[in-house]
Design an enzyme around this catalytic site. Structure first.
Site, PDB file in Angstrom:
ATOM      1  N   CYS A   2     -70.213  -7.877   4.514  1.00 46.42           N
ATOM      2  CA  CYS A   2     -70.707  -9.152   4.011  1.00 46.42           C
ATOM      3  C   CYS A   2     -69.876 -10.308   4.539  1.00 46.42           C
ATOM      4  O   CYS A   2     -68.649 -10.249   4.541  1.00 46.42           O
ATOM      5  CB  CYS A   2     -70.717  -9.227   2.486  1.00 46.42           C
ATOM      6  SG  CYS A   2     -71.727  -8.000   1.692  1.00 46.42           S
ATOM      7  N   ARG A  27     -70.304  -8.862  10.326  1.00 49.91           N
ATOM      8  CA  ARG A  27     -69.769  -8.225   9.121  1.00 49.91           C
ATOM      9  C   ARG A  27     -70.863  -7.569   8.280  1.00 49.91           C
ATOM     10  O   ARG A  27     -70.566  -6.764   7.389  1.00 49.91           O
ATOM     11  CB  ARG A  27     -69.042  -9.251   8.252  1.00 49.91           C
ATOM     12  CG  ARG A  27     -67.901  -9.932   8.952  1.00 49.91           C
ATOM     13  CD  ARG A  27     -67.259 -10.946   8.032  1.00 49.91           C
ATOM     14  NE  ARG A  27     -66.470 -10.289   7.019  1.00 49.91           N
ATOM     15  CZ  ARG A  27     -65.181 -10.038   7.118  1.00 49.91           C
ATOM     16  NH1 ARG A  27     -64.533 -10.408   8.181  1.00 49.91           N
ATOM     17  NH2 ARG A  27     -64.532  -9.438   6.138  1.00 49.91           N
ATOM     18  N   TRP A  73     -74.302  -6.846   3.645  1.00 51.78           N
ATOM     19  CA  TRP A  73     -74.320  -5.420   3.973  1.00 51.78           C
ATOM     20  C   TRP A  73     -74.490  -4.738   2.622  1.00 51.78           C
ATOM     21  O   TRP A  73     -73.582  -4.760   1.786  1.00 51.78           O
ATOM     22  CB  TRP A  73     -73.005  -5.013   4.633  1.00 51.78           C
ATOM     23  CG  TRP A  73     -73.001  -3.596   5.123  1.00 51.78           C
ATOM     24  CD1 TRP A  73     -73.368  -3.162   6.368  1.00 51.78           C
ATOM     25  CD2 TRP A  73     -72.585  -2.431   4.395  1.00 51.78           C
ATOM     26  NE1 TRP A  73     -73.217  -1.797   6.445  1.00 51.78           N
ATOM     27  CE2 TRP A  73     -72.745  -1.323   5.253  1.00 51.78           C
ATOM     28  CE3 TRP A  73     -72.115  -2.214   3.102  1.00 51.78           C
ATOM     29  CZ2 TRP A  73     -72.430  -0.026   4.855  1.00 51.78           C
ATOM     30  CZ3 TRP A  73     -71.806  -0.925   2.705  1.00 51.78           C
ATOM     31  CH2 TRP A  73     -71.965   0.157   3.584  1.00 51.78           C
ATOM     32  N   ASN A  99     -68.743 -10.773  -1.900  1.00 49.13           N
ATOM     33  CA  ASN A  99     -68.459  -9.648  -1.004  1.00 49.13           C
ATOM     34  C   ASN A  99     -67.592  -8.692  -1.814  1.00 49.13           C
ATOM     35  O   ASN A  99     -66.599  -9.115  -2.406  1.00 49.13           O
ATOM     36  CB  ASN A  99     -67.705 -10.183   0.228  1.00 49.13           C
ATOM     37  CG  ASN A  99     -67.219  -9.078   1.147  1.00 49.13           C
ATOM     38  OD1 ASN A  99     -67.638  -7.935   1.031  1.00 49.13           O
ATOM     39  ND2 ASN A  99     -66.342  -9.434   2.056  1.00 49.13           N
ATOM     40  N   GLY A 100     -67.957  -7.413  -1.850  1.00 53.23           N
ATOM     41  CA  GLY A 100     -67.169  -6.446  -2.618  1.00 53.23           C
ATOM     42  C   GLY A 100     -68.060  -5.668  -3.563  1.00 53.23           C
ATOM     43  O   GLY A 100     -69.285  -5.685  -3.430  1.00 53.23           O
ATOM     44  N   GLU A 484     -63.595   9.751  20.116  1.00 52.97           N
ATOM     45  CA  GLU A 484     -63.940   8.329  20.218  1.00 52.97           C
ATOM     46  C   GLU A 484     -65.175   8.127  21.106  1.00 52.97           C
ATOM     47  O   GLU A 484     -66.034   7.296  20.796  1.00 52.97           O
ATOM     48  CB  GLU A 484     -62.714   7.563  20.746  1.00 52.97           C
ATOM     49  CG  GLU A 484     -62.909   6.078  20.975  1.00 52.97           C
ATOM     50  CD  GLU A 484     -63.320   5.274  19.750  1.00 52.97           C
ATOM     51  OE1 GLU A 484     -63.299   5.794  18.617  1.00 52.97           O
ATOM     52  OE2 GLU A 484     -63.725   4.114  19.938  1.00 52.97           O
ATOM     53  N   LYS A 488     -68.619   6.399  19.843  1.00 54.37           N
ATOM     54  CA  LYS A 488     -69.268   5.253  20.506  1.00 54.37           C
ATOM     55  C   LYS A 488     -70.751   5.532  20.700  1.00 54.37           C
ATOM     56  O   LYS A 488     -71.590   4.687  20.444  1.00 54.37           O
ATOM     57  CB  LYS A 488     -68.636   4.950  21.870  1.00 54.37           C
ATOM     58  CG  LYS A 488     -67.266   4.334  21.877  1.00 54.37           C
ATOM     59  CD  LYS A 488     -67.171   2.955  21.272  1.00 54.37           C
ATOM     60  CE  LYS A 488     -67.000   2.952  19.808  1.00 54.37           C
ATOM     61  NZ  LYS A 488     -65.859   2.914  19.079  1.00 54.37           N
ATOM     62  N   GLU A 491     -72.698   5.684  17.237  1.00 54.95           N
ATOM     63  CA  GLU A 491     -72.745   4.386  16.548  1.00 54.95           C
ATOM     64  C   GLU A 491     -73.836   3.482  17.092  1.00 54.95           C
ATOM     65  O   GLU A 491     -74.525   2.824  16.331  1.00 54.95           O
ATOM     66  CB  GLU A 491     -71.431   3.616  16.771  1.00 54.95           C
ATOM     67  CG  GLU A 491     -70.293   3.982  15.878  1.00 54.95           C
ATOM     68  CD  GLU A 491     -69.064   3.134  16.184  1.00 54.95           C
ATOM     69  OE1 GLU A 491     -68.477   2.616  15.225  1.00 54.95           O
ATOM     70  OE2 GLU A 491     -68.677   2.989  17.362  1.00 54.95           O
ATOM     71  N   HIS A 507     -65.993  28.368  19.365  1.00 56.07           N
ATOM     72  CA  HIS A 507     -66.091  28.738  17.947  1.00 56.07           C
ATOM     73  C   HIS A 507     -67.261  28.042  17.267  1.00 56.07           C
ATOM     74  O   HIS A 507     -67.202  27.787  16.070  1.00 56.07           O
ATOM     75  CB  HIS A 507     -64.771  28.427  17.245  1.00 56.07           C
ATOM     76  CG  HIS A 507     -63.622  29.182  17.830  1.00 56.07           C
ATOM     77  ND1 HIS A 507     -63.400  30.514  17.594  1.00 56.07           N
ATOM     78  CD2 HIS A 507     -62.664  28.789  18.695  1.00 56.07           C
ATOM     79  CE1 HIS A 507     -62.339  30.912  18.273  1.00 56.07           C
ATOM     80  NE2 HIS A 507     -61.875  29.879  18.948  1.00 56.07           N
ATOM     81  N   LYS A 606     -68.664  -4.279  10.714  1.00 57.71           N
ATOM     82  CA  LYS A 606     -67.415  -4.330  11.467  1.00 57.71           C
ATOM     83  C   LYS A 606     -66.206  -4.121  10.569  1.00 57.71           C
ATOM     84  O   LYS A 606     -65.253  -3.457  10.928  1.00 57.71           O
ATOM     85  CB  LYS A 606     -67.345  -5.700  12.154  1.00 57.71           C
ATOM     86  CG  LYS A 606     -66.120  -5.933  12.977  1.00 57.71           C
ATOM     87  CD  LYS A 606     -66.263  -5.240  14.295  1.00 57.71           C
ATOM     88  CE  LYS A 606     -65.011  -5.275  15.124  1.00 57.71           C
ATOM     89  NZ  LYS A 606     -64.963  -4.110  16.018  1.00 57.71           N
TER      90      LYS A 606
HETATM   91  C1  G6P Z   1     -65.713   0.239  10.772  1.00 62.47           C
HETATM   92  C2  G6P Z   1     -65.917  -0.301  12.169  1.00 62.47           C
HETATM   93  C3  G6P Z   1     -65.140   0.547  13.163  1.00 62.47           C
HETATM   94  C4  G6P Z   1     -63.673   0.616  12.771  1.00 62.47           C
HETATM   95  C5  G6P Z   1     -63.484   1.081  11.327  1.00 62.47           C
HETATM   96  C6  G6P Z   1     -62.052   0.870  10.867  1.00 62.47           C
HETATM   97  O1  G6P Z   1     -66.296   1.487  10.663  1.00 62.47           O
HETATM   98  O2  G6P Z   1     -67.293  -0.303  12.501  1.00 62.47           O
HETATM   99  O3  G6P Z   1     -65.267  -0.011  14.451  1.00 62.47           O
HETATM  100  O4  G6P Z   1     -63.001   1.480  13.622  1.00 62.47           O
HETATM  101  O5  G6P Z   1     -64.322   0.319  10.454  1.00 62.47           O
HETATM  102  O6  G6P Z   1     -61.805  -0.504  10.852  1.00 62.47           O
HETATM  103  P1  G6P Z   1     -60.378  -1.159  11.023  1.00 62.47           P
HETATM  104  O7  G6P Z   1     -60.665  -2.636  11.004  1.00 62.47           O
HETATM  105  O8  G6P Z   1     -59.558  -0.720   9.859  1.00 62.47           O
HETATM  106  O9  G6P Z   1     -59.814  -0.711  12.310  1.00 62.47           O
END
Ligand code: G6P
Length: 611
Positions: A2, A27, A73, A99-100, A484, A488, A491, A507, A606
């Site tokens: 948010c 956000r 969000w 937000n929260g 990672e 990517k 996501e 396994h 984000k």
């Molecule tokens: C969300 C974002 C990711 C990020 C994660 C941790 O899931 O979409 O890109 O890696 O949060 O966020 P931070 O700000 O703590 O690295």
């Protein structure tokens, strides 16, 4: 999670709010709304993006120089026009954006229903708006007092902006757990979840702390805590360039940020490596260095991509500093009863510095007396303020929801930390210390080389754009790169992807391999090279399609794999910094080819400021 923006001043609020919401859209982006406070309060809100809100408010009365905006969000209640913020209390007295999560909202709602309050939405925010109003009307107090009294009864997290129809010249903001920044101009104030909507108007900001309440008019800012103690606002200068928050010539922020990596990595090590490349300085942790050097154990806590960076850190710390390391998901760590000792060092890694679980894990660990460090990107965010010391990554603002440059900068910091610790603990030879420092300074140039092959990578992306599953394999410090890379892809393209240690493939995941399954293998030259070549053969024997990330000039894997993507040679300790780049690029292109919204993937946000 948010985005919040608000304005109190002489200018027309509407364009400031809309532009601010666009800046904050990363956000949260399932619905958006604004309230403009004039003789009457006008609320416009709808499901969808900020541009839908703009269409929705076209032709409407958008006057007013006080207002608030929100991009959502969803937590409580699906994305819909009704559930979008702002929420107005039943008798129209209070307008609230939030937000929260208000955790005791169900209990409060029940009490309010017993008192004949009715609700339009399914949100916890509307409950709060009505709860504040009920206190205001019952106790006949002013708006500020009603807000403070309500917040003493609220369990949960909030970043709030509130307006009262009887006190139209002011807005009230409150924070607990969800970030709020106040921008200070001349006879005007801005409020936002982070500084991005503010920087084009002022560089003077105040970061609100938990349980702070700000009462803002055009001429005044009054900062208190919820107990009504007066506080002195601390004005800081924000270091953020307006160009950083524009896409420039790139189609998406994600691609721009991938291309920024040579610079962002240089910015991360700039000033921290001596000119003759024989030494490292990390000013942010200098004071606590003796404690880190004598640490019995390092515990790394993080979420998402930052957790993957932590796994790379584990290899580096154990290899070069010979300190045992545990890497934990913050959300798991905080809910069990972990053994944390005074001589442990806890490192929290977070791009945003606001991730709720990471923040909560830090707060919990504090009681143990362990030394707590942060590796964060956003200056002034909550985690750096909660930790004993830390190192900023200086990657610049990251807006694409899928993290790219933050990851490589986090790994850069972890590399420097591990080398410095190794040096101080005498667990690394001088030769290796100098070699890796030198190698690190070469990384930006090598990433540029990789990026110059973008068109070839795009061709490979074409072949696999319709895949439904993908497997990513790596060994040692390249296993986190596999994780990672898989993250990517899933996501932003919504293709199911899994990262696995290459040897573990036998396994389970090997059962999934058939002629349709792309298998990305990170197979640069290192001590397990021969083993990974065998793993590639195992995949090929089952007709899987292998896309191998290899060291430039590798002729062996070229003969085995369906596609190879070459990266320049580097020391194996630094290979994660190079091998992740083509995986970012290929995910990006696959997602674009599939028509996905790369910068705002569905359901993600984000900055995850709810638990
Ligand atoms: C969300 C974002 C990711 C990020 C994660 C941790 O899931 O979409 O890109 O890696 O949060 O966020 P931070 O700000 O703590 O690295």
């Amino acid at each position: 999670m948010c985005g919040i923006v608000a304005y109190v001043g002489e200018r027309t609020a509407y364009p400031i709010l809309i532009k601010g919401l666009q800046r904050l859209e990363y956000r949260g982006y399932d619905s958006a709304g604004i309230a403009l406070i004039n003789n009457e309060t006008k609320v416009y809100k709808c499901k969808g993006k900020v541009r839908d809100l703009e269409n929705h408010s076209k032709g409407q009365d958008i006057n007013g120089s006080i207002g608030m905006g929100h991009t959502r969000w969803a937590t409580h209640g699906e994305p819909s026009d009704i559930n979008a913020h702002p929420h107005v209390s039943m008798n129209g007295k209070f307008t609230v954006i939030h937000n929260g999560i208000i955790e005791n909202y169900a209990h409060l709602k029940k009490e309010l229903i017993n008192r004949n309050y009715t609700f339009q939405s399914e949100t916890d925010t509307e409950v709060l708006a009505n709860f504040i109003e009920s206190i205001y009307l019952d106790k006949k107090v002013d708006a500020e007092m009603a807000v403070r009294l309500a917040l003493t009864k609220v369990i949960g997290a909030y970043g709030l902006v509130i307006s009262c129809s009887d006190e139209k010249e002011k807005i009230i903001a409150a924070r607990k757990g969800s970030p709020l920044v106040i921008g200070v101009g001349d006879n005007e104030y801005f409020l936002a979840s982070d500084a991005t909507p503010i920087v084009e108007y002022t560089d003077k900001v105040i970061y609100m702390n938990d349980e702070d309440v700000a009462i803002i008019t055009r001429q005044s800012l009054d900062l208190k805590n919820i107990q009504n103690d007066q506080l002195t606002p601390i004005i800081q200068k924000v270091e953020l360039n307006i160009e950083e928050i524009d896409k420039g010539d790139f189609e998406h922020f994600m691609l721009k940020e991938i291309y920024e990596q040579p610079n962002s990595i240089s910015d991360t090590f700039r000033g921290r490596i001596s000119i003759d490349k024989t030494n490292l300085f990390l000013g942010g942790i200098a004071d606590v260095m003796p404690k880190i050097v004598s640490a019995r154990r390092i515990i790394i806590i993080a979420c998402g991509t930052s957790w993957h960076a932590g796994l790379v850190g584990e290899y580096l710390f154990e290899e070069y500093a010979r300190i045992p390391v545990e890497v934990e998901y913050a959300s798991e760590f905080r809910y069990r009863n972990p053994v944390i000792n005074e001589d442990d060092v806890l490192i929290a890694i977070s791009q945003s510095g606001e991730t709720a679980d990471t923040l909560a894990a830090i707060k919990m660990a504090k009681e143990s007396g362990a030394t707590i460090l942060g590796i964060c990107n956003v200056a002034g965010s909550s985690i750096p303020r909660e930790t004993d010391a830390g190192v900023y990554t200086h990657a610049g603002i990251e807006i694409g929801v899928a993290s790219t440059k933050a990851f490589t900068s986090q790994v850069t910091v972890l590399t420097m930390m591990a080398l410095l610790l190794g040096k101080k603990r005498n667990t690394i030879s001088d030769e290796m210390y100098y070699r890796l420092i030198d190698g690190l300074t070469e990384i930006p140039k090598k990433i540029n080389d990789i990026l110059s092959t973008e068109e070839d990578i795009k061709e490979i992306a074409k072949t696999y754009q319709n895949a439904t599953n993908a497997l990513y394999l790596g060994r040692g410090n390249l296993f986190p790169v596999a994780l990672e890379g898989a993250l990517k892809l899933k996501e932003i393209s919504y293709i199911h992807a899994e990262g696995y240690p290459a040897a573990e493939m036998k396994h389970g995941p090997i059962a999934l391999i058939d002629e349709n399954m792309p298998v990305f293998v990170i197979a640069t030259k290192d001590k397990s090279y021969e083993k990974i070549v065998s793993n590639i053969q195992e995949v090929k024997a089952r007709e899987g399609k292998v896309i191998a990330i290899v060291t430039k000039g590798d002729e062996v894997i070229k003969k085995l794999a369906d596609h190879v993507i070459e990266v320049p040679d580097t020391h194996e300790a630094l290979a994660p910094l190079l091998t992740i780049v083509p995986l970012q690029v290929i995910s990006y292109h696959i997602a674009v080819m599939r028509g996905c919204n790369v910068d705002q993937p569905r359901n993600l946000a984000k900055s995850v400021t709810v638990e």
